[in-house]
Design a protein around this motif. Structure first.
Motif, PDB file in Angstrom:
ATOM      1  N   ILE A  79       0.868  -1.178   0.000  1.00  0.00           N
ATOM      2  CA  ILE A  79       0.000   0.000   0.000  1.00  0.00           C
ATOM      3  C   ILE A  79       0.903   1.226   0.000  1.00  0.00           C
ATOM      4  CG2 ILE A  79      -1.728   1.322   1.288  1.00  0.00           C
ATOM      5  CD1 ILE A  79      -2.617  -1.334   2.562  1.00  0.00           C
ATOM      6  N   LYS A 113      -3.127  -0.843  -3.285  1.00  0.00           N
ATOM      7  CA  LYS A 113      -3.920   0.339  -2.937  1.00  0.00           C
ATOM      8  C   LYS A 113      -3.046   1.587  -2.953  1.00  0.00           C
ATOM      9  CE  LYS A 113      -7.627   0.521  -1.020  1.00  0.00           C
ATOM     10  NZ  LYS A 113      -9.034   0.794  -1.439  1.00  0.00           N
ATOM     11  N   PRO A 200      -6.746   0.631  -7.135  1.00  0.00           N
ATOM     12  CA  PRO A 200      -7.801   1.183  -6.270  1.00  0.00           C
ATOM     13  C   PRO A 200      -7.275   2.288  -5.359  1.00  0.00           C
ATOM     14  CG  PRO A 200      -7.927  -1.209  -6.328  1.00  0.00           C
ATOM     15  CD  PRO A 200      -6.653  -0.847  -7.035  1.00  0.00           C
ATOM     16  N   SER A 202      -7.956   5.108  -2.055  1.00  0.00           N
ATOM     17  CA  SER A 202      -8.627   5.691  -0.889  1.00  0.00           C
ATOM     18  C   SER A 202      -8.157   7.134  -0.748  1.00  0.00           C
ATOM     19  CB  SER A 202      -8.291   4.918   0.392  1.00  0.00           C
ATOM     20  OG  SER A 202      -8.849   3.630   0.382  1.00  0.00           O
ATOM     21  N   VAL A 258      -7.770   1.683   5.789  1.00  0.00           N
ATOM     22  CA  VAL A 258      -7.269   1.437   4.434  1.00  0.00           C
ATOM     23  C   VAL A 258      -6.638   0.051   4.350  1.00  0.00           C
ATOM     24  CG1 VAL A 258      -5.505   2.129   2.757  1.00  0.00           C
ATOM     25  CG2 VAL A 258      -6.922   3.875   3.864  1.00  0.00           C
ATOM     26  N   ALA A 262      -7.927  -3.043   2.060  1.00  0.00           N
ATOM     27  CA  ALA A 262      -7.034  -3.550   1.010  1.00  0.00           C
ATOM     28  C   ALA A 262      -6.880  -5.053   1.098  1.00  0.00           C
ATOM     29  CB  ALA A 262      -5.666  -2.869   1.122  1.00  0.00           C
TER      30      ALA A 262
END
Length: 262
Positions: A79, A113, A200, A202, A258, A262
């Protein structure tokens, strides 16, 4: 996706050292997550700016990509979390490193993510400088440019009142005094690759941010959704531009959410 915990790389904002974010990263690390902030090449050392020509945003992006590659070589899921200026090299850095891109090549691991904390998220062809021209004049932080191409904080009280608008003025000024120089050219480098198109996203909206105002944050989310064709996972909090300084627990909660999603 791997069943093991993802690895998290945090991409700081301009003028920001990795340790500025310890207050939110250390509690997450204490829960068993591999998380660390990077020292961007465009941020000068605490003892003074780096030698030679100031690095570009593209140098930052290449540096981030190399750090990600070390993790994907271990087949880890990653991430990326960015703050402020960090959103630009974060977006630029991800080519070939997304989980789906790697899966299509029969490879394991990759970025699962992208998470933006009140970031600059430009469209292709936009730079930080171009985006910030839309900010009201009274909310623009002023910098001094030295002969080697590095920006320095020029007006500490003004910078504190804008960047740290939701904490006491003297505390904000103490933060500003800790900030090193930042590469001026990096603010002019235009985005050439939009990682948010395929990975994706956030987004943590900071409603009272004066540096990247609420309207701009919402426009960025709209851009990401238009380009990617996917909804952005949005969380909104009432803080200024640097929530780790004013509401660290809210940032910790957001990062953990998050990770969980994820």
């Amino acid at each position: 996706m791997s069943t093991s915990k993802p690895s998290i790389l945090f991409i700081p904002g301009s003028f920001a050292l990795p340790e500025f974010y310890d207050v939110v990263l250390d509690p997450i690390k204490a829960q068993g997550y591999e998380i660390r902030a990077l020292h961007l090449l465009t941020v000068g050392l605490t003892t003074g700016p780096r030698e030679g020509a100031p690095p570009t945003m593209y140098d930052d992006a290449a540096f981030i990509a190399k750090e990600v590659e070390k993790l994907v070589d271990q087949e880890k899921d990653i991430i990326l979390i960015g703050h402020s200026y960090g959103g630009i090299p974060l977006s630029q850095s991800t080519k070939g490193l997304g989980i789906e891109e790697r899966k299509a090549q029969g490879k394991k691991g990759g970025i699962v993510k992208l998470a933006y904390m009140t970031c600059l998220v430009p469209d292709i062809g936009q730079s930080a400088m171009a985006m910030l021209t839309d900010v009201k004049e009274e909310h623009r932080v002023q910098f001094r440019l030295d002969e080697r191409g590095w920006f320095h904080q020029n007006d500490i009280p003004r910078a504190a009142s804008i960047s740290f608008s939701d904490i006491p003025q003297e505390e904000g000024e103490a933060w500003i005094r800790r900030m090193p120089a930042h590469s001026a050219v990096s603010f002019t480098n235009e985005l050439t690759y939009a990682g948010y198109k395929d990975i994706p996203v956030s987004y943590l909206i900071c409603e009272e941010d004066l540096v990247i105002p609420l309207r701009m944050q919402r426009d960025e989310i709209e851009l990401i959704e238009k380009v990617s064709g996917k909804k952005v996972d949005v969380t909104s909090i009432k803080t200024g531009h640097i929530p780790p300084a004013s509401q660290p627990q809210k940032v910790i909660d957001w990062i953990l959410s998050v990770i969980a999603k994820a």
